[in-house]
Design a protein around this motif. Structure first.
Motif, PDB file in Angstrom:
ATOM      1  N   SER A   7      37.066  41.995   8.471  1.00 12.82           N
ATOM      2  CA  SER A   7      37.224  43.446   8.594  1.00 12.82           C
ATOM      3  C   SER A   7      36.298  44.124   7.602  1.00 12.82           C
ATOM      4  O   SER A   7      35.817  43.494   6.647  1.00 12.82           O
ATOM      5  N   VAL A   8      36.084  45.434   7.808  1.00 16.12           N
ATOM      6  CA  VAL A   8      35.410  46.211   6.777  1.00 16.12           C
ATOM      7  C   VAL A   8      36.191  46.120   5.476  1.00 16.12           C
ATOM      8  O   VAL A   8      35.623  46.166   4.390  1.00 16.12           O
ATOM      9  N   GLY A   9      37.519  45.927   5.589  1.00 19.14           N
ATOM     10  CA  GLY A   9      38.338  45.725   4.409  1.00 19.14           C
ATOM     11  C   GLY A   9      38.019  44.432   3.682  1.00 19.14           C
ATOM     12  O   GLY A   9      38.375  44.266   2.517  1.00 19.14           O
ATOM     13  N   GLY A  10      37.342  43.519   4.373  1.00 17.53           N
ATOM     14  CA  GLY A  10      36.908  42.284   3.734  1.00 17.53           C
ATOM     15  C   GLY A  10      35.596  42.429   2.996  1.00 17.53           C
ATOM     16  O   GLY A  10      35.155  41.504   2.307  1.00 17.53           O
ATOM     17  N   LEU A  11      34.954  43.590   3.136  1.00 20.32           N
ATOM     18  CA  LEU A  11      33.680  43.836   2.475  1.00 20.32           C
ATOM     19  C   LEU A  11      33.831  44.616   1.172  1.00 20.32           C
ATOM     20  O   LEU A  11      32.948  44.599   0.327  1.00 20.32           O
ATOM     21  N   LEU A  12      34.937  45.335   1.025  1.00 23.85           N
ATOM     22  CA  LEU A  12      35.203  46.098  -0.185  1.00 23.85           C
ATOM     23  C   LEU A  12      36.697  46.385  -0.257  1.00 23.85           C
ATOM     24  O   LEU A  12      37.396  46.365   0.754  1.00 23.85           O
ATOM     25  N   GLY A  13      37.196  46.642  -1.461  1.00 25.55           N
ATOM     26  CA  GLY A  13      38.611  46.910  -1.628  1.00 25.55           C
ATOM     27  C   GLY A  13      38.974  48.299  -1.126  1.00 25.55           C
ATOM     28  O   GLY A  13      38.523  49.304  -1.701  1.00 25.55           O
ATOM     29  N   LEU A  31      45.324  49.674   1.326  1.00 25.64           N
ATOM     30  CA  LEU A  31      45.245  48.547   2.263  1.00 25.64           C
ATOM     31  C   LEU A  31      44.919  47.271   1.482  1.00 25.64           C
ATOM     32  O   LEU A  31      44.258  46.378   1.997  1.00 25.64           O
ATOM     33  N   LEU A  32      45.408  47.192   0.250  1.00 24.94           N
ATOM     34  CA  LEU A  32      44.926  46.139  -0.643  1.00 24.94           C
ATOM     35  C   LEU A  32      45.318  44.723  -0.211  1.00 24.94           C
ATOM     36  O   LEU A  32      44.467  43.818  -0.229  1.00 24.94           O
ATOM     37  N   PRO A  33      46.570  44.441   0.197  1.00 25.06           N
ATOM     38  CA  PRO A  33      46.871  43.071   0.660  1.00 25.06           C
ATOM     39  C   PRO A  33      46.021  42.674   1.866  1.00 25.06           C
ATOM     40  O   PRO A  33      45.510  41.543   1.936  1.00 25.06           O
ATOM     41  N   TYR A  34      45.854  43.600   2.793  1.00 29.15           N
ATOM     42  CA  TYR A  34      45.032  43.372   3.987  1.00 29.15           C
ATOM     43  C   TYR A  34      43.586  43.081   3.580  1.00 29.15           C
ATOM     44  O   TYR A  34      42.970  42.120   4.074  1.00 29.15           O
ATOM     45  N   ALA A  35      43.044  43.898   2.671  1.00 29.21           N
ATOM     46  CA  ALA A  35      41.655  43.721   2.256  1.00 29.21           C
ATOM     47  C   ALA A  35      41.446  42.384   1.550  1.00 29.21           C
ATOM     48  O   ALA A  35      40.439  41.699   1.772  1.00 29.21           O
ATOM     49  N   LYS A  59      41.548  39.641   4.251  1.00 28.38           N
ATOM     50  CA  LYS A  59      40.374  39.697   5.124  1.00 28.38           C
ATOM     51  C   LYS A  59      39.107  39.273   4.378  1.00 28.38           C
ATOM     52  O   LYS A  59      38.191  38.681   4.965  1.00 28.38           O
ATOM     53  N   SER A  60      39.046  39.560   3.080  1.00 24.65           N
ATOM     54  CA  SER A  60      37.916  39.090   2.283  1.00 24.65           C
ATOM     55  C   SER A  60      37.886  37.564   2.261  1.00 24.65           C
ATOM     56  O   SER A  60      36.821  36.941   2.391  1.00 24.65           O
ATOM     57  N   ALA A  61      39.057  36.961   2.133  1.00 26.70           N
ATOM     58  CA  ALA A  61      39.142  35.498   2.153  1.00 26.70           C
ATOM     59  C   ALA A  61      38.700  34.935   3.502  1.00 26.70           C
ATOM     60  O   ALA A  61      38.045  33.883   3.567  1.00 26.70           O
ATOM     61  N   VAL A  62      39.054  35.616   4.584  1.00 25.75           N
ATOM     62  CA  VAL A  62      38.634  35.175   5.918  1.00 25.75           C
ATOM     63  C   VAL A  62      37.115  35.220   6.040  1.00 25.75           C
ATOM     64  O   VAL A  62      36.483  34.300   6.579  1.00 25.75           O
ATOM     65  N   GLY A  63      36.510  36.309   5.552  1.00 27.12           N
ATOM     66  CA  GLY A  63      35.052  36.410   5.612  1.00 27.12           C
ATOM     67  C   GLY A  63      34.367  35.310   4.828  1.00 27.12           C
ATOM     68  O   GLY A  63      33.386  34.717   5.289  1.00 27.12           O
ATOM     69  N   THR A  64      34.877  35.022   3.644  1.00 27.20           N
ATOM     70  CA  THR A  64      34.315  33.939   2.836  1.00 27.20           C
ATOM     71  C   THR A  64      34.487  32.590   3.535  1.00 27.20           C
ATOM     72  O   THR A  64      33.576  31.749   3.536  1.00 27.20           O
ATOM     73  N   LEU A  65      35.649  32.384   4.145  1.00 29.79           N
ATOM     74  CA  LEU A  65      35.883  31.144   4.878  1.00 29.79           C
ATOM     75  C   LEU A  65      34.877  31.001   6.019  1.00 29.79           C
ATOM     76  O   LEU A  65      34.288  29.916   6.206  1.00 29.79           O
ATOM     77  N   ALA A  66      34.667  32.066   6.780  1.00 30.46           N
ATOM     78  CA  ALA A  66      33.743  31.996   7.911  1.00 30.46           C
ATOM     79  C   ALA A  66      32.333  31.660   7.456  1.00 30.46           C
ATOM     80  O   ALA A  66      31.658  30.797   8.040  1.00 30.46           O
ATOM     81  N   GLU A  67      31.877  32.318   6.403  1.00 31.60           N
ATOM     82  CA  GLU A  67      30.514  32.077   5.946  1.00 31.60           C
ATOM     83  C   GLU A  67      30.378  30.687   5.329  1.00 31.60           C
ATOM     84  O   GLU A  67      29.340  30.036   5.483  1.00 31.60           O
ATOM     85  N   GLY A  68      31.445  30.224   4.660  1.00 26.34           N
ATOM     86  CA  GLY A  68      31.411  28.868   4.116  1.00 26.34           C
ATOM     87  C   GLY A  68      31.429  27.809   5.199  1.00 26.34           C
ATOM     88  O   GLY A  68      30.711  26.801   5.104  1.00 26.34           O
ATOM     89  N   TYR A 100      32.980  41.373  11.096  1.00 27.57           N
ATOM     90  CA  TYR A 100      33.526  42.401  10.217  1.00 27.57           C
ATOM     91  C   TYR A 100      33.629  43.715  10.986  1.00 27.57           C
ATOM     92  O   TYR A 100      32.736  44.556  10.913  1.00 27.57           O
ATOM     93  N   PRO A 101      34.719  43.926  11.729  1.00 25.04           N
ATOM     94  CA  PRO A 101      34.864  45.202  12.451  1.00 25.04           C
ATOM     95  C   PRO A 101      35.303  46.317  11.500  1.00 25.04           C
ATOM     96  O   PRO A 101      35.989  46.083  10.496  1.00 25.04           O
TER      97      PRO A 101
END
Length: 337
Positions: free
Chosen positions: A156-162, A166-170, A173-182, A198-199
């Protein structure tokens, strides 16, 4: 499901004879992703926790494409054993797994003062661990795919910045983005591709199932308004088509909506300034009440009081309300607002 989206051209995007799993596919974006996959000839398995919701989702897909092959699987994606059974059953029923999209999750909207560690744990289990379990169980099957497996993880865009309130969600989602790129790096040199998505905000009707804390009515009001405003949010059908196309074409990364791309660019160039701007935005959002009342689902919250606030909320969320019906977000007992 709403206005029909043209079917994709035959050719590189054709998935005829392939098998796909959409984790979190019973409503909203997941349902639309399944629609785009069936349009390409894929046999699709929808996985989610709610059996009745899955049945309604399958009926919507078959109404739009009667010849499609659509399976459903009641599965708690937070539990790895359930996910293992999901892929075993899909392998047995479809002869393999060629494409997987991890989309499951929850949205919690509340100021930090109204949250505790359990809310962060819930977000991590429902978003990150659901994506992790899906990825780990899917990869052995994707490696056996004759066409080369494809895996997409929805951040999510929430995975790109806090994002404030929406802090728990962000965080999840940040962890999901890192997982995908890893995972993309870890599978380099194999026939499997991994796409990080990252929608930004999309008009899916998700405000009805989001959880709201703090000043619940005010939190619901701003979130449902912004999530349905065309200049800020994106048509979900168009988003789903772009996500499926990027996955099929094995793109490494996709950031959707101009607002999300702008946030991604700004945070990359000037992270400190972007964080300060987030702080300004946080001060404009509703304050936490003196006595927090826990979390409530959007469909159970009355719209904002007062003629002006209610008119603004209704105008902003009008497209989102229509999307709720089309994309299976509205339960049968949930009235329109």
């Amino acid at each position: 499901m709403g206005q029909a989206t043209p079917l994709p051209r035959r050719g590189a995007d054709d998935l005829g004879g392939r098998s796909a799993v959409v984790a979190g596919g019973s409503r909203g974006l997941g349902l639309l992703l399944a629609d785009r996959l069936t349009a390409r000839g894929c046999a699709v398995t929808l996985a989610a926790r709610d059996g009745a919701e899955l049945d309604r989702a399958r009926a919507k897909l078959l109404k739009r494409q009667p010849a499609a092959t659509v399976r459903t699987a009641v599965c708690d994606l937070r539990e790895r054993a359930d996910v293992r059974d999901l892929f075993t059953a899909t392998q047995d029923a479809c002869g393999g797994v060629d494409l997987v999209i991890a989309n499951a999750g929850i949205i919690q909207v509340a100021p930090l003062e109204s949250l505790d560690a359990a809310d962060f744990d819930d977000a991590m289990r429902s978003i990150f661990y659901a994506a992790l379990h899906t990825s780990l169980e899917a990869l052995p099957y994707l490696k056996e795919s004759a066409s080369g497996g494809r895996l997409a993880l929805i951040s999510s865009v929430g995975g790109l910045l806090g994002v404030p309130h929406l802090l728990p969600y962000a965080c999840a989602k940040s962890a999901v983005g890192t997982l995908a790129e890893g995972l993309r790096a870890e599978t380099s040199g194999t026939e499997v591709s991994v796409t990080a998505v990252y929608p930004g905000l999309m008009r899916t009707g998700s405000h009805l199932h989001a959880m709201f804390g703090g000043a619940q009515g005010q939190e619901y009001g701003w979130f449902s308004t912004v999530a349905g405003t065309p200049l800020v949010s994106m048509n979900a059908q168009r988003a789903a088509e772009r996500i499926v196309r990027a996955t099929v074409r094995r793109r490494a990364r996709l950031v959707l909506t101009p607002a999300a791309r702008a946030a991604d660019l700004a945070h990359g160039i000037a992270p400190a300034a972007t964080t300060r701007l987030s702080g300004v935005a946080a001060r404009l959002l509703p304050r936490a009440p003196v006595r927090p009342r826990g979390m409530r689902e959007g469909k159970d919250i009355d719209p904002p009081r007062g003629p002006v606030a209610r008119s603004v909320q209704r105008a902003g969320s009008a497209l989102n309300e229509r999307a709720a019906d089309a994309y299976n977000e509205r339960d049968r007992d949930t009235p329109e607002r």
